[in-house]
Every structure is written in C-alpha cells, then in structure tokens.
Design a protein around this motif. Structure first.
Motif, PDB file in Angstrom:
ATOM      1  N   ILE A 170     -49.508  23.349   2.126  1.00  0.00           N
ATOM      2  CA  ILE A 170     -48.470  24.184   1.502  1.00  0.00           C
ATOM      3  C   ILE A 170     -47.578  23.338   0.609  1.00  0.00           C
ATOM      4  CG2 ILE A 170     -46.482  25.691   1.920  1.00  0.00           C
ATOM      5  CD1 ILE A 170     -47.802  26.479   4.576  1.00  0.00           C
ATOM      6  N   ILE A 171     -47.329  23.846  -0.597  1.00  0.00           N
ATOM      7  CA  ILE A 171     -46.410  23.198  -1.543  1.00  0.00           C
ATOM      8  C   ILE A 171     -45.149  24.041  -1.648  1.00  0.00           C
ATOM      9  CG2 ILE A 171     -45.985  22.705  -3.995  1.00  0.00           C
ATOM     10  CD1 ILE A 171     -48.914  21.907  -4.248  1.00  0.00           C
ATOM     11  N   HIS A 172     -44.005  23.435  -1.395  1.00  0.00           N
ATOM     12  CA  HIS A 172     -42.701  24.081  -1.595  1.00  0.00           C
ATOM     13  C   HIS A 172     -42.029  23.422  -2.796  1.00  0.00           C
ATOM     14  CE1 HIS A 172     -42.594  26.251   2.275  1.00  0.00           C
ATOM     15  NE2 HIS A 172     -43.217  25.196   2.774  1.00  0.00           N
ATOM     16  N   ALA A 173     -41.467  24.209  -3.685  1.00  0.00           N
ATOM     17  CA  ALA A 173     -40.787  23.634  -4.845  1.00  0.00           C
ATOM     18  C   ALA A 173     -39.695  24.575  -5.352  1.00  0.00           C
ATOM     19  CB  ALA A 173     -41.785  23.356  -5.966  1.00  0.00           C
ATOM     20  N   PRO A 174     -38.548  24.019  -5.755  1.00  0.00           N
ATOM     21  CA  PRO A 174     -37.484  24.854  -6.324  1.00  0.00           C
ATOM     22  C   PRO A 174     -37.815  25.241  -7.756  1.00  0.00           C
ATOM     23  CG  PRO A 174     -36.841  22.552  -6.414  1.00  0.00           C
ATOM     24  CD  PRO A 174     -38.154  22.599  -5.689  1.00  0.00           C
ATOM     25  N   ILE A 175     -37.437  26.455  -8.156  1.00  0.00           N
ATOM     26  CA  ILE A 175     -37.656  26.877  -9.548  1.00  0.00           C
ATOM     27  C   ILE A 175     -36.359  27.316 -10.227  1.00  0.00           C
ATOM     28  CG2 ILE A 175     -40.092  27.485  -9.254  1.00  0.00           C
ATOM     29  CD1 ILE A 175     -39.141  30.458  -9.071  1.00  0.00           C
ATOM     30  N   GLY A 176     -35.221  27.084  -9.560  1.00  0.00           N
ATOM     31  CA  GLY A 176     -33.953  27.432 -10.189  1.00  0.00           C
ATOM     32  C   GLY A 176     -32.953  27.995  -9.193  1.00  0.00           C
ATOM     33  N   LYS A 177     -32.003  28.752  -9.715  1.00  0.00           N
ATOM     34  CA  LYS A 177     -30.936  29.337  -8.901  1.00  0.00           C
ATOM     35  C   LYS A 177     -30.914  30.857  -9.077  1.00  0.00           C
ATOM     36  CE  LYS A 177     -28.941  25.459  -7.412  1.00  0.00           C
ATOM     37  NZ  LYS A 177     -28.736  25.149  -5.974  1.00  0.00           N
ATOM     38  N   VAL A 178     -30.304  31.541  -8.127  1.00  0.00           N
ATOM     39  CA  VAL A 178     -30.167  32.994  -8.203  1.00  0.00           C
ATOM     40  C   VAL A 178     -29.437  33.415  -9.477  1.00  0.00           C
ATOM     41  CG1 VAL A 178     -28.992  34.967  -7.130  1.00  0.00           C
ATOM     42  CG2 VAL A 178     -30.354  33.431  -5.728  1.00  0.00           C
ATOM     43  N   SER A 179     -28.551  32.546  -9.971  1.00  0.00           N
ATOM     44  CA  SER A 179     -27.788  32.858 -11.185  1.00  0.00           C
ATOM     45  C   SER A 179     -28.635  32.804 -12.463  1.00  0.00           C
ATOM     46  CB  SER A 179     -26.610  31.887 -11.332  1.00  0.00           C
ATOM     47  OG  SER A 179     -27.073  30.548 -11.389  1.00  0.00           O
ATOM     48  N   PHE A 180     -29.849  32.260 -12.376  1.00  0.00           N
ATOM     49  CA  PHE A 180     -30.738  32.212 -13.540  1.00  0.00           C
ATOM     50  C   PHE A 180     -31.182  33.624 -13.912  1.00  0.00           C
ATOM     51  CE2 PHE A 180     -32.803  27.717 -13.661  1.00  0.00           C
ATOM     52  CZ  PHE A 180     -31.576  27.119 -13.429  1.00  0.00           C
ATOM     53  N   ASP A 181     -31.507  33.820 -15.197  1.00  0.00           N
ATOM     54  CA  ASP A 181     -32.131  35.060 -15.628  1.00  0.00           C
ATOM     55  C   ASP A 181     -33.515  35.154 -14.995  1.00  0.00           C
ATOM     56  OD1 ASP A 181     -29.966  35.657 -17.235  1.00  0.00           O
ATOM     57  OD2 ASP A 181     -30.898  34.893 -19.067  1.00  0.00           O
ATOM     58  N   ASP A 182     -33.979  36.376 -14.760  1.00  0.00           N
ATOM     59  CA  ASP A 182     -35.317  36.574 -14.197  1.00  0.00           C
ATOM     60  C   ASP A 182     -36.378  35.904 -15.062  1.00  0.00           C
ATOM     61  OD1 ASP A 182     -33.956  38.078 -12.371  1.00  0.00           O
ATOM     62  OD2 ASP A 182     -34.900  39.988 -12.888  1.00  0.00           O
ATOM     63  N   SER A 183     -36.199  35.987 -16.381  1.00  0.00           N
ATOM     64  CA  SER A 183     -37.186  35.413 -17.302  1.00  0.00           C
ATOM     65  C   SER A 183     -37.230  33.886 -17.200  1.00  0.00           C
ATOM     66  CB  SER A 183     -36.880  35.831 -18.744  1.00  0.00           C
ATOM     67  OG  SER A 183     -35.583  35.397 -19.127  1.00  0.00           O
ATOM     68  N   GLN A 184     -36.070  33.271 -16.969  1.00  0.00           N
ATOM     69  CA  GLN A 184     -36.028  31.815 -16.816  1.00  0.00           C
ATOM     70  C   GLN A 184     -36.770  31.382 -15.546  1.00  0.00           C
ATOM     71  OE1 GLN A 184     -31.669  31.449 -16.955  1.00  0.00           O
ATOM     72  NE2 GLN A 184     -31.905  30.139 -18.754  1.00  0.00           N
ATOM     73  N   LEU A 185     -36.559  32.128 -14.465  1.00  0.00           N
ATOM     74  CA  LEU A 185     -37.242  31.812 -13.209  1.00  0.00           C
ATOM     75  C   LEU A 185     -38.747  32.040 -13.339  1.00  0.00           C
ATOM     76  CD1 LEU A 185     -34.679  33.398 -10.730  1.00  0.00           C
ATOM     77  CD2 LEU A 185     -35.184  30.966 -10.943  1.00  0.00           C
ATOM     78  N   ALA A 186     -39.129  33.100 -14.052  1.00  0.00           N
ATOM     79  CA  ALA A 186     -40.551  33.384 -14.256  1.00  0.00           C
ATOM     80  C   ALA A 186     -41.212  32.267 -15.054  1.00  0.00           C
ATOM     81  CB  ALA A 186     -40.723  34.727 -14.968  1.00  0.00           C
ATOM     82  N   GLU A 187     -40.531  31.776 -16.082  1.00  0.00           N
ATOM     83  CA  GLU A 187     -41.081  30.675 -16.887  1.00  0.00           C
ATOM     84  C   GLU A 187     -41.241  29.407 -16.048  1.00  0.00           C
ATOM     85  OE1 GLU A 187     -38.523  30.134 -20.240  1.00  0.00           O
ATOM     86  OE2 GLU A 187     -39.142  32.000 -21.208  1.00  0.00           O
ATOM     87  N   ASN A 188     -40.253  29.139 -15.208  1.00  0.00           N
ATOM     88  CA  ASN A 188     -40.331  27.958 -14.342  1.00  0.00           C
ATOM     89  C   ASN A 188     -41.473  28.096 -13.328  1.00  0.00           C
ATOM     90  OD1 ASN A 188     -38.210  26.718 -15.619  1.00  0.00           O
ATOM     91  ND2 ASN A 188     -36.724  27.038 -13.993  1.00  0.00           N
ATOM     92  N   LEU A 189     -41.621  29.299 -12.769  1.00  0.00           N
ATOM     93  CA  LEU A 189     -42.703  29.531 -11.819  1.00  0.00           C
ATOM     94  C   LEU A 189     -44.059  29.344 -12.504  1.00  0.00           C
ATOM     95  CD1 LEU A 189     -42.922  32.378  -9.192  1.00  0.00           C
ATOM     96  CD2 LEU A 189     -44.908  31.760 -10.564  1.00  0.00           C
ATOM     97  N   GLU A 190     -44.185  29.882 -13.701  1.00  0.00           N
ATOM     98  CA  GLU A 190     -45.447  29.754 -14.445  1.00  0.00           C
ATOM     99  C   GLU A 190     -45.774  28.297 -14.745  1.00  0.00           C
ATOM    100  OE1 GLU A 190     -44.608  32.324 -17.715  1.00  0.00           O
ATOM    101  OE2 GLU A 190     -44.818  34.145 -16.496  1.00  0.00           O
ATOM    102  N   ALA A 191     -44.732  27.493 -15.009  1.00  0.00           N
ATOM    103  CA  ALA A 191     -44.948  26.081 -15.325  1.00  0.00           C
ATOM    104  C   ALA A 191     -45.508  25.330 -14.121  1.00  0.00           C
ATOM    105  CB  ALA A 191     -43.639  25.433 -15.787  1.00  0.00           C
ATOM    106  N   ILE A 192     -44.943  25.573 -12.943  1.00  0.00           N
ATOM    107  CA  ILE A 192     -45.439  24.862 -11.759  1.00  0.00           C
ATOM    108  C   ILE A 192     -46.780  25.442 -11.304  1.00  0.00           C
ATOM    109  CG2 ILE A 192     -44.189  26.232 -10.013  1.00  0.00           C
ATOM    110  CD1 ILE A 192     -43.693  23.467  -8.605  1.00  0.00           C
ATOM    111  N   HIS A 193     -46.977  26.737 -11.494  1.00  0.00           N
ATOM    112  CA  HIS A 193     -48.270  27.363 -11.173  1.00  0.00           C
ATOM    113  C   HIS A 193     -49.387  26.729 -11.994  1.00  0.00           C
ATOM    114  CE1 HIS A 193     -51.355  30.623 -11.613  1.00  0.00           C
ATOM    115  NE2 HIS A 193     -51.131  30.752 -10.322  1.00  0.00           N
TER     116      HIS A 193
END
Length: 231
Positions: A170-193
């Motif tokens: 299992i890999i755990h990794a942070p992708i941002g904060k709750v205060s981030f825009d949904d699109s910013q978190l999605a971009e970060n998730l896509e980058a690590i994916h």
C-alpha cells in the motif's frame, strides 16, 4: 469524544462504501466528510498487486505535485565547498556537514527532508539508525542524493512528495489540503497515479492497482474508480 464519534458517523453516511466514485466526485465527498476544525490533509492510498518481499517489486520514488501539498517543507542539505553556497541560494533552510551530523546525533530533527551530495553519504550513512526509522534517509531513488542540489531543493519546496509501498503493498501519499480546489486535488492525484502506473514492476502479475481511496485527516475513505483517473 462522543461528539466526535457522532460527527464521523454522520460523515460516513455521505459515502456509499459499496460504490466506486468518479475521481472528482470522490474528492468532493472526501472534503465534505472532513470533520476536523483545521485545514485537513487530503491523502490517497493505492493498494497494489505486488509482492514486496521481492527486490524488483519494492516500489519507491518521488513526484512533484503540480499544485504543491499546501505545506512548505523544511530542507536540510549536507554538502561541501561550493555546493554549500548553491544549496543556500536554492532556498535550503539548513546547510552544512559535520555540525549537523552531530546535532542529529544529539536528537535534533527540526527539518522535514534531507538532501545530500554523493560525497557526503559516507558520513550521512552513519546516521542510518536514527534517520532510517523516521523515513528521513536520503535516497537516489527519490532524488535526495544528488550533486544537483539546486534542483533537489527547489522541487521539494515546490511540492515534491515521496512515495513508498509498505509491506502490504500500500502506498499512502498526501495530495493537498481540504482548502484546495477540487480541480487542484484532481490534478495532484492524477500526477501521482501516473508515476505509480509507470513504476509497475515487469514481474508483477494480475491486477496492479487493486484499489484507490481518497481520505482526509481522521475522515472516512472514499473508493475511487481508477478508470476515471486521467492516464
């Protein structure tokens, strides 16, 4: 404690545990289900179909998230000569050699990441027993053992995240904060994916990414449909 329990119970009702959510909907739900009164960290968890007992299936690396992590990391650089000045110019918080090795041996850990030039690893290696258990040992696979200290420091400051599969795959990794825009978190998730996909060992058989979840600090997990993540 009872009040917190009720909050978690109410938050969990927002999520259908039997459903795989589109990545954007999963992020939105995870944020909505956050129950803490601070800007919680949003994290992803990949469960991989790998056998970490095999050397070629021990996945580890780093990725610079396009929108950062929401946290500026404190960087310690071990270097000599001109590389000391280079590290300072790049924005390292602490730069040195023997004096910082001694400080760490005495229990000092006021930093988040260590970068070391290869010619310093003989000395830094002596700290393995204290740095290793804390996940702070520099490693070439994550770009923290390098002569290009400018690039290393700037990437860490820009939001570089290290990832590593644990014994369960299992890999755990942070992708941002709750205060981030949904699109910013999605971009970060896509980058690590993307980097996790590229790290698939050739010897791994069957389904590689068995599951993907998004969660927040102390919040319930939301299952993500991996087909909805941009490749």
């Amino acid at each position: 404690m009872a009040k917190t329990g009720k909050k978690l119970q109410e938050a969990a009702k927002l999520i259908d545990r039997s459903k795989l959510y589109d990545v954007k909907e999963a992020i939105e739900l995870a944020k909505k289900a956050s129950t803490v009164n601070f800007d919680a960290t949003v994290e992803v968890a990949f469960r991989l179909g790998i056998d970490t007992r095999k050397n070629d299936q021990q996945i580890r690396g780093a990725v610079v998230l396009p929108n950062g992590t929401g946290k500026t990391q404190s960087v310690l650089v071990f270097a000599k000569g001109e590389k000391l000045k280079e590290a300072e110019a790049a924005g390292a918080d602490f730069v040195g050699d023997a004096e910082y090795i001694q400080k760490i041996q005495q229990g000092w850990f006021d930093f988040d990441v260590i970068v070391a030039t290869p010619d310093m690893m003989g000395e830094v290696g002596k700290l393995g027993r204290v740095l290793g258990p804390k996940g702070l040992m520099p490693n070439p696979k994550t770009g923290t053992v390098t002569f290009d200290v400018t690039k290393a420091v700037q990437e860490i400051k820009a939001g570089k995240v290290e990832y590593r599969a644990d014994k369960s795959g299992i890999i755990h990794a942070p992708i941002g904060k709750v205060s981030f825009d949904d699109s910013q978190l999605a971009e970060n998730l896509e980058a690590i994916h993307e980097v996790v996909l590229k790290a698939k060992p050739s010897s791994a058989k069957g389904t590689y990414i068995k599951s993907l979840n998004v969660t927040t600090t102390m919040g319930p997990a939301v299952k993500v449909d991996t087909n909805s993540v941009a490749k």
